[in-house]
Design a protein around this motif. Structure first.
Motif, PDB file in Angstrom:
ATOM      1  N   LYS A 192       5.676   1.181 -11.591  1.00  0.00           N
ATOM      2  CA  LYS A 192       5.275  -0.218 -12.186  1.00  0.00           C
ATOM      3  C   LYS A 192       6.201  -1.402 -11.735  1.00  0.00           C
ATOM      4  CE  LYS A 192       3.923  -2.837 -16.137  1.00  0.00           C
ATOM      5  NZ  LYS A 192       2.851  -3.322 -15.469  1.00  0.00           N
ATOM      6  N   SER A 193       7.629  -1.091 -11.733  1.00  0.00           N
ATOM      7  CA  SER A 193       8.657  -2.091 -11.149  1.00  0.00           C
ATOM      8  C   SER A 193       8.554  -2.375  -9.827  1.00  0.00           C
ATOM      9  CB  SER A 193       9.878  -1.698 -11.503  1.00  0.00           C
ATOM     10  OG  SER A 193      10.538  -0.498 -10.606  1.00  0.00           O
ATOM     11  N   LEU A 194       8.268  -1.314  -8.997  1.00  0.00           N
ATOM     12  CA  LEU A 194       7.823  -1.657  -7.458  1.00  0.00           C
ATOM     13  C   LEU A 194       6.672  -2.334  -7.133  1.00  0.00           C
ATOM     14  CD1 LEU A 194       8.848   2.079  -6.101  1.00  0.00           C
ATOM     15  CD2 LEU A 194       9.997  -0.247  -5.656  1.00  0.00           C
ATOM     16  N   ASP A 195       5.625  -1.986  -8.163  1.00  0.00           N
ATOM     17  CA  ASP A 195       4.407  -2.514  -8.115  1.00  0.00           C
ATOM     18  C   ASP A 195       4.595  -4.101  -8.210  1.00  0.00           C
ATOM     19  OD1 ASP A 195       1.757  -3.581  -8.285  1.00  0.00           O
ATOM     20  OD2 ASP A 195       1.119  -2.116  -9.707  1.00  0.00           O
ATOM     21  N   GLU A 196       5.310  -4.473  -9.388  1.00  0.00           N
ATOM     22  CA  GLU A 196       5.353  -6.019  -9.871  1.00  0.00           C
ATOM     23  C   GLU A 196       6.109  -6.714  -8.781  1.00  0.00           C
ATOM     24  OE1 GLU A 196       3.969  -7.318 -12.208  1.00  0.00           O
ATOM     25  OE2 GLU A 196       2.780  -5.772 -13.350  1.00  0.00           O
ATOM     26  N   GLN A 197       7.064  -6.097  -8.167  1.00  0.00           N
ATOM     27  CA  GLN A 197       8.000  -6.536  -7.206  1.00  0.00           C
ATOM     28  C   GLN A 197       7.356  -6.589  -5.795  1.00  0.00           C
ATOM     29  OE1 GLN A 197      12.475  -6.385  -7.924  1.00  0.00           O
ATOM     30  NE2 GLN A 197      11.480  -4.323  -8.793  1.00  0.00           N
ATOM     31  N   LEU A 198       6.068  -6.137  -5.522  1.00  0.00           N
ATOM     32  CA  LEU A 198       5.316  -6.068  -4.486  1.00  0.00           C
ATOM     33  C   LEU A 198       5.595  -5.111  -3.336  1.00  0.00           C
ATOM     34  CD1 LEU A 198       4.437  -9.953  -4.036  1.00  0.00           C
ATOM     35  CD2 LEU A 198       3.235  -8.105  -5.293  1.00  0.00           C
ATOM     36  N   PHE A 199       6.453  -4.225  -3.673  1.00  0.00           N
ATOM     37  CA  PHE A 199       6.749  -3.184  -2.937  1.00  0.00           C
ATOM     38  C   PHE A 199       5.255  -2.309  -2.884  1.00  0.00           C
ATOM     39  CE2 PHE A 199      10.887  -4.361  -4.351  1.00  0.00           C
ATOM     40  CZ  PHE A 199      11.441  -4.725  -3.023  1.00  0.00           C
ATOM     41  N   ILE A 200       4.343  -2.700  -2.126  1.00  0.00           N
ATOM     42  CA  ILE A 200       3.149  -2.022  -2.341  1.00  0.00           C
ATOM     43  C   ILE A 200       3.059  -0.394  -1.937  1.00  0.00           C
ATOM     44  CG2 ILE A 200       0.508  -2.227  -1.879  1.00  0.00           C
ATOM     45  CD1 ILE A 200       1.017  -5.371  -1.994  1.00  0.00           C
ATOM     46  N   ASP A 201       3.467  -0.342  -0.714  1.00  0.00           N
ATOM     47  CA  ASP A 201       3.211   0.942  -0.156  1.00  0.00           C
ATOM     48  C   ASP A 201       4.045   2.030  -1.139  1.00  0.00           C
ATOM     49  OD1 ASP A 201       2.883  -1.083   1.808  1.00  0.00           O
ATOM     50  OD2 ASP A 201       2.744   0.545   3.185  1.00  0.00           O
ATOM     51  N   GLN A 202       5.104   1.522  -1.371  1.00  0.00           N
ATOM     52  CA  GLN A 202       6.061   2.632  -2.310  1.00  0.00           C
ATOM     53  C   GLN A 202       5.486   2.836  -3.606  1.00  0.00           C
ATOM     54  OE1 GLN A 202       8.379   4.498  -0.637  1.00  0.00           O
ATOM     55  NE2 GLN A 202       8.716   5.712  -2.651  1.00  0.00           N
ATOM     56  N   GLN A 230      -5.598   5.149 -11.130  1.00  0.00           N
ATOM     57  CA  GLN A 230      -6.290   3.956 -10.883  1.00  0.00           C
ATOM     58  C   GLN A 230      -5.453   2.662  -9.993  1.00  0.00           C
ATOM     59  OE1 GLN A 230      -8.315   2.531 -14.209  1.00  0.00           O
ATOM     60  NE2 GLN A 230      -9.508   0.996 -13.167  1.00  0.00           N
ATOM     61  N   ARG A 231      -4.424   2.448 -10.660  1.00  0.00           N
ATOM     62  CA  ARG A 231      -3.551   1.432  -9.902  1.00  0.00           C
ATOM     63  C   ARG A 231      -3.193   1.945  -8.270  1.00  0.00           C
ATOM     64  NH1 ARG A 231      -3.397  -3.679  -8.878  1.00  0.00           N
ATOM     65  NH2 ARG A 231      -1.078  -4.321  -8.440  1.00  0.00           N
ATOM     66  N   GLY A 232      -2.739   3.169  -8.443  1.00  0.00           N
ATOM     67  CA  GLY A 232      -2.303   3.730  -7.219  1.00  0.00           C
ATOM     68  C   GLY A 232      -3.591   3.540  -6.083  1.00  0.00           C
ATOM     69  N   ALA A 233      -4.737   4.054  -6.632  1.00  0.00           N
ATOM     70  CA  ALA A 233      -6.064   3.689  -5.911  1.00  0.00           C
ATOM     71  C   ALA A 233      -6.118   2.328  -5.297  1.00  0.00           C
ATOM     72  CB  ALA A 233      -7.178   4.315  -6.403  1.00  0.00           C
ATOM     73  N   GLU A 234      -6.029   1.285  -6.306  1.00  0.00           N
ATOM     74  CA  GLU A 234      -6.126  -0.056  -5.793  1.00  0.00           C
ATOM     75  C   GLU A 234      -5.219  -0.296  -4.887  1.00  0.00           C
ATOM     76  OE1 GLU A 234      -7.804  -1.059 -10.533  1.00  0.00           O
ATOM     77  OE2 GLU A 234      -5.750  -1.944  -9.585  1.00  0.00           O
ATOM     78  N   LEU A 235      -3.939  -0.062  -4.861  1.00  0.00           N
ATOM     79  CA  LEU A 235      -3.000  -0.351  -3.906  1.00  0.00           C
ATOM     80  C   LEU A 235      -3.044   0.229  -2.652  1.00  0.00           C
ATOM     81  CD1 LEU A 235       0.207   0.075  -6.145  1.00  0.00           C
ATOM     82  CD2 LEU A 235      -1.081  -2.345  -5.621  1.00  0.00           C
ATOM     83  N   PHE A 236      -3.482   1.555  -2.436  1.00  0.00           N
ATOM     84  CA  PHE A 236      -3.744   2.261  -1.290  1.00  0.00           C
ATOM     85  C   PHE A 236      -4.978   1.520  -0.563  1.00  0.00           C
ATOM     86  CE2 PHE A 236      -1.755   6.376  -2.582  1.00  0.00           C
ATOM     87  CZ  PHE A 236      -0.647   6.419  -1.823  1.00  0.00           C
ATOM     88  N   PHE A 237      -5.892   1.102  -1.193  1.00  0.00           N
ATOM     89  CA  PHE A 237      -7.298   0.431  -0.826  1.00  0.00           C
ATOM     90  C   PHE A 237      -6.785  -0.842  -0.190  1.00  0.00           C
ATOM     91  CE2 PHE A 237     -10.872  -2.471  -1.079  1.00  0.00           C
ATOM     92  CZ  PHE A 237     -11.785  -1.680  -0.143  1.00  0.00           C
ATOM     93  N   ALA A 238      -5.702  -1.569  -1.037  1.00  0.00           N
ATOM     94  CA  ALA A 238      -5.139  -2.934  -0.578  1.00  0.00           C
ATOM     95  C   ALA A 238      -4.661  -2.989   0.708  1.00  0.00           C
ATOM     96  CB  ALA A 238      -4.292  -3.447  -1.354  1.00  0.00           C
ATOM     97  N   ILE A 239      -4.028  -1.662   1.042  1.00  0.00           N
ATOM     98  CA  ILE A 239      -3.198  -1.533   2.386  1.00  0.00           C
ATOM     99  C   ILE A 239      -3.893  -0.650   3.607  1.00  0.00           C
ATOM    100  CG2 ILE A 239      -1.019  -1.740   1.399  1.00  0.00           C
ATOM    101  CD1 ILE A 239      -0.426   1.221   1.085  1.00  0.00           C
ATOM    102  N   ASP A 240      -5.214  -0.449   3.247  1.00  0.00           N
ATOM    103  CA  ASP A 240      -6.096   0.108   3.915  1.00  0.00           C
ATOM    104  C   ASP A 240      -5.878   1.656   4.197  1.00  0.00           C
ATOM    105  OD1 ASP A 240      -7.383  -2.182   4.673  1.00  0.00           O
ATOM    106  OD2 ASP A 240      -5.767  -2.766   6.401  1.00  0.00           O
TER     107      ASP A 240
END
Length: 317
Positions: free
Chosen positions: A241-251, A274-284
């Motif tokens: 979550k901390s990586l997500d909020e700091q926009l380290f999307i891949d990690q 669910q959140r991991g899926a959304e992030l993976f989708f965002a980075i193709d």
């Protein structure tokens, strides 16, 4: 003055002088005890004679140290003086004599009594800020003999209780971040602090609530690096979550899914998939996104289940 008169009149040697002055101090204590007991029976206000007797006792003890600076016995007298002030709730004076003992005494039994006195005084005053700071210093700086290790354990137990009291004060003042700092710093400082990992878990969630994600990531990194395990699942989720909020999307995507796969029964597993899926989708990363939505669907039912399955199939198609 009684000592000086005797010393001049009888030309006392060092041993006799030590003995005479020691007896004067002990007699002063007895005078104080007698006046204090009378006061307790009568329940009257503190008379001037009682205050004068404490001053005499304190003055004689200080004079003894000046006269015999190398004697460790002076610190026994300081402890005696501190105790008389403690009985009367005169904490500033009691603290000053306990601190004299800690400053110069080389005898651990004397130092232990002074430490316990200071701890007791801070508790009686509800002064948990100074209590925590002093206990941390005592544990870090004191060399506890093997036979006195119980004092260290005792201090750690008091510290654990004091941390909770101080955290409550911070929360009441709206200072959630400061409370988290206190928990994290102290828990990382002492490996044998009772409830250590509970403090770290609570600090981590408080950092998340306070949106302090750099500190959250740092806490999680330290927790993992030190090999702690009791709340590792929570820490792994919060690190993602901390990586997500700091926009380290891949990690963040990788760590959300890694956590959810390892701890499928965790309360945050569905959210992580669910959140991991959304992030993976965002980075193709469509394959990973579709698989993660399928995993998340296993936790859902009804319309939510159908929605996640459709998302997964849309991605695959």
């Amino acid at each position: 003055s009684a000592y000086q008169s005797l010393y001049s009149e009888f030309q006392l040697n060092e041993n006799d002088a030590d003995y005479v002055l020691s007896q004067i101090i002990l007699a002063s204590e007895e005078i104080w005890k007698d006046k204090w007991q009378q006061l307790q029976k009568n329940k009257k206000s503190v008379p001037d004679s009682l205050s004068a007797s404490i001053i005499d006792l304190a003055g004689a003890s200080l004079f003894y140290q000046q006269r015999f600076p190398e004697s460790q016995k002076s610190f026994d007298f300081f402890l005696l003086v501190a105790n008389t002030y403690k009985v009367q709730d005169n904490w500033p004076e009691a603290f000053s004599f306990w601190q004299r003992v800690l400053l110069k005494s080389r005898t651990f039994s004397q130092r232990a009594k002074a430490i316990r006195g200071l701890v007791y005084g801070y508790i009686k005053q509800n002064n948990y800020t100074d209590l925590i700071a002093n206990i941390r210093s005592f544990i870090q700086l004191e060399q506890f003999p093997i036979e006195e290790r119980s004092l260290r354990e005792e201090l750690l137990e008091v510290l654990a209780v004091a941390l909770k009291k101080e955290k409550t004060r911070y929360v009441q003042k709206g200072q959630l971040g400061e409370g988290a700092d206190l928990y994290a710093q102290t828990a990382f400082l002492f490996h044998d602090l009772p409830g250590r990992e509970v403090f770290l878990k609570e600090a981590a969630y408080d950092y998340a609530l306070n949106a302090d994600f750099p500190k959250l990531k740092n806490l999680c990194d330290q927790y993992i690096r030190r090999g702690l395990a009791q709340y590792k699942s929570d820490v792994l989720y919060l690190r993602a979550k901390s990586l997500d909020e700091q926009l380290f999307i891949d990690q963040a995507a990788i760590e959300y899914i890694s956590f959810a796969k390892e701890y499928k029964k965790h309360k945050h597993a569905k959210k992580a998939f669910q959140r991991g899926a959304e992030l993976f989708f965002a980075i193709d990363h469509y394959e990973e996104a579709g698989d993660s939505f399928l995993q998340a669907a296993q936790y859902a039912s009804g319309e939510e289940y159908e929605e996640m399955m459709l998302l997964a199939y849309d991605i695959f198609l």
